[in-house]
Design a protein around this motif. Sequence first.
Motif: not given
Length: 117
Positions: A14-17, A21-24, A45-54
């Motif tokens: 679920a977390m990977l899903v 979504i954030f990374m896409t 994009s970089w700011a959004i990607a931060f949440f993907e990494y989290c």
Amino acid sequence: MLNSLKLAPLLPIAMLVASNIFMTFAWYGHLKFKSSPLLIAVIGSWAIAFFEYCLAVPANRMGSAYYSTAQLKTIQEVVTLLVFAGFSIFWLKESLTINHLIGFALIALGASFIFRS
């Protein structure tokens, strides 16, 4: 509590899903706004990607208790295809062709071999 419900192995998925979504959105969301400056797209994009990494880093850490690294990567790739397909249709308003679907199905078929013993 999660272990007693046997849901703990599903939490990393679920977390990977969610992370995907954030990374896409980080990678492709800006394509809907092509008139904005590239620098804004990169920073946004970089700011959004931060949440993907989290989400992705803890998902992989927790998931490693249930899945091999190859299985985690395979889950991530299949999730990527599913999220990207939905994103293309609903955000970018692009259609998926039968060739896309066949290609995605072949990738998913190949991924299924990772989970065979």
